[in-house]
Scaffold this motif. Structure first.
Motif, PDB file in Angstrom:
ATOM      1  N   SER A  13      28.637  37.595 182.627  1.00 41.48           N
ATOM      2  CA  SER A  13      29.168  36.420 182.662  1.00 41.48           C
ATOM      3  C   SER A  13      29.473  35.501 181.546  1.00 41.48           C
ATOM      4  O   SER A  13      29.990  34.533 181.861  1.00 41.48           O
ATOM      5  CB  SER A  13      28.201  35.602 183.952  1.00 41.48           C
ATOM      6  N   VAL A  14      29.088  36.152 180.431  1.00 40.50           N
ATOM      7  CA  VAL A  14      29.405  35.341 179.246  1.00 40.50           C
ATOM      8  C   VAL A  14      30.919  35.825 178.574  1.00 40.50           C
ATOM      9  O   VAL A  14      31.135  36.683 178.768  1.00 40.50           O
ATOM     10  CB  VAL A  14      28.477  35.653 178.010  1.00 40.50           C
ATOM     11  N   ALA A  15      31.911  34.817 178.502  1.00 41.17           N
ATOM     12  CA  ALA A  15      33.060  35.096 178.181  1.00 41.17           C
ATOM     13  C   ALA A  15      33.419  34.720 176.633  1.00 41.17           C
ATOM     14  O   ALA A  15      32.581  33.364 176.071  1.00 41.17           O
ATOM     15  CB  ALA A  15      33.911  34.287 178.992  1.00 41.17           C
ATOM     16  N   ILE A  16      33.963  35.503 175.886  1.00 37.81           N
ATOM     17  CA  ILE A  16      34.170  35.554 174.528  1.00 37.81           C
ATOM     18  C   ILE A  16      35.469  34.625 174.432  1.00 37.81           C
ATOM     19  O   ILE A  16      36.611  35.465 174.889  1.00 37.81           O
ATOM     20  CB  ILE A  16      33.993  36.776 173.725  1.00 37.81           C
ATOM     21  N   ARG A  17      35.894  33.579 173.710  1.00 39.22           N
ATOM     22  CA  ARG A  17      37.093  32.968 173.666  1.00 39.22           C
ATOM     23  C   ARG A  17      37.283  32.311 172.078  1.00 39.22           C
ATOM     24  O   ARG A  17      36.389  32.024 171.417  1.00 39.22           O
ATOM     25  CB  ARG A  17      37.047  31.737 174.350  1.00 39.22           C
ATOM     26  N   HIS A  18      38.553  32.417 171.735  1.00 41.15           N
ATOM     27  CA  HIS A  18      38.970  31.874 170.341  1.00 41.15           C
ATOM     28  C   HIS A  18      38.958  30.572 170.441  1.00 41.15           C
ATOM     29  O   HIS A  18      39.616  30.031 171.380  1.00 41.15           O
ATOM     30  CB  HIS A  18      40.119  32.668 170.062  1.00 41.15           C
ATOM     31  N   VAL A  19      38.714  29.761 169.512  1.00 41.89           N
ATOM     32  CA  VAL A  19      38.730  28.340 169.976  1.00 41.89           C
ATOM     33  C   VAL A  19      39.009  27.723 168.343  1.00 41.89           C
ATOM     34  O   VAL A  19      38.751  28.436 167.307  1.00 41.89           O
ATOM     35  CB  VAL A  19      37.328  27.502 170.135  1.00 41.89           C
TER      36      VAL A  19
END
Length: 178
Positions: free
Chosen positions: A3-9
């Motif tokens: 359930s952990v999402a990796i996103r560019h910020v």
């Protein structure tokens, strides 16, 4: 971990990120009043000398909208990606969050022409050192830091040829008979 999402910020929200970073690194950072005042004085008087810092690439690991881990870095000379800072909150460690961040950094660096990834870690940060060694990184140096003490440098080479050159130049010569 699913359930952990990796996103560019572009940027992590402050002051929450600074608090989270202090919490994650509290057990390995040895700061003192003298060191804190020295670092503050240096940062208030430092100038970039006209040189622009390479663009920072940031990844966040999110459980819904809660930041539970991050990794950030930039490209250096020679097409080496420098992995400058990573952390995972204690409640989400040993669940694959760091491995997912590391995988995403490797994908980004490779897609952007990196020949290697380099990072430095406190020698006290065994979980990250072990995770990176298991992921194919190799010890490439040691240094001393006023802020962090002894640091180990780890490097991941994308090509077998480059890795072979590293091994040939950095490991003692062993005769075939040995």
């Amino acid at each position: 971990m699913n359930s952990v999402a990796i996103r560019h910020v572009e940027k992590f929200p402050e002051p929450d990120f600074s608090r989270l970073s202090r919490e994650v690194f509290a057990d390995i950072q040895q700061s003192s009043v003298e060191l804190a005042s020295t670092l503050a004085a240096e940062s208030s008087t430092s100038t970039s000398g006209g040189l622009a810092h390479p663009p920072m690439y940031r990844l966040g690991a999110y459980l819904e909208e809660e930041l539970v881990g991050w990794s950030c870095g930039w490209m250096e000379r020679g097409n080496v990606f420098y992995m400058a800072n990573s952390g995972v909150v204690s409640t989400h460690r040993r669940r694959g969050v760091y491995s997912s961040l590391l995988s995403a950094i490797r994908e980004y660096a490779s897609a952007n022409g990196a020949v290697a990834i380099r990072s430095q870690h406190s020698v006290l940060n065994n979980p990250v050192i072990i995770a990176k060694l298991q992921a194919g990184f190799h010890v490439s140096g040691l240094s001393q830091s006023a802020q962090m003490g002894t640091l180990v440098e780890l490097t991941f080479h994308f090509s077998e040829k480059r890795h072979g050159l590293f091994r040939t130049r950095s490991l003692p010569y062993v005769t075939p008979d040995a």
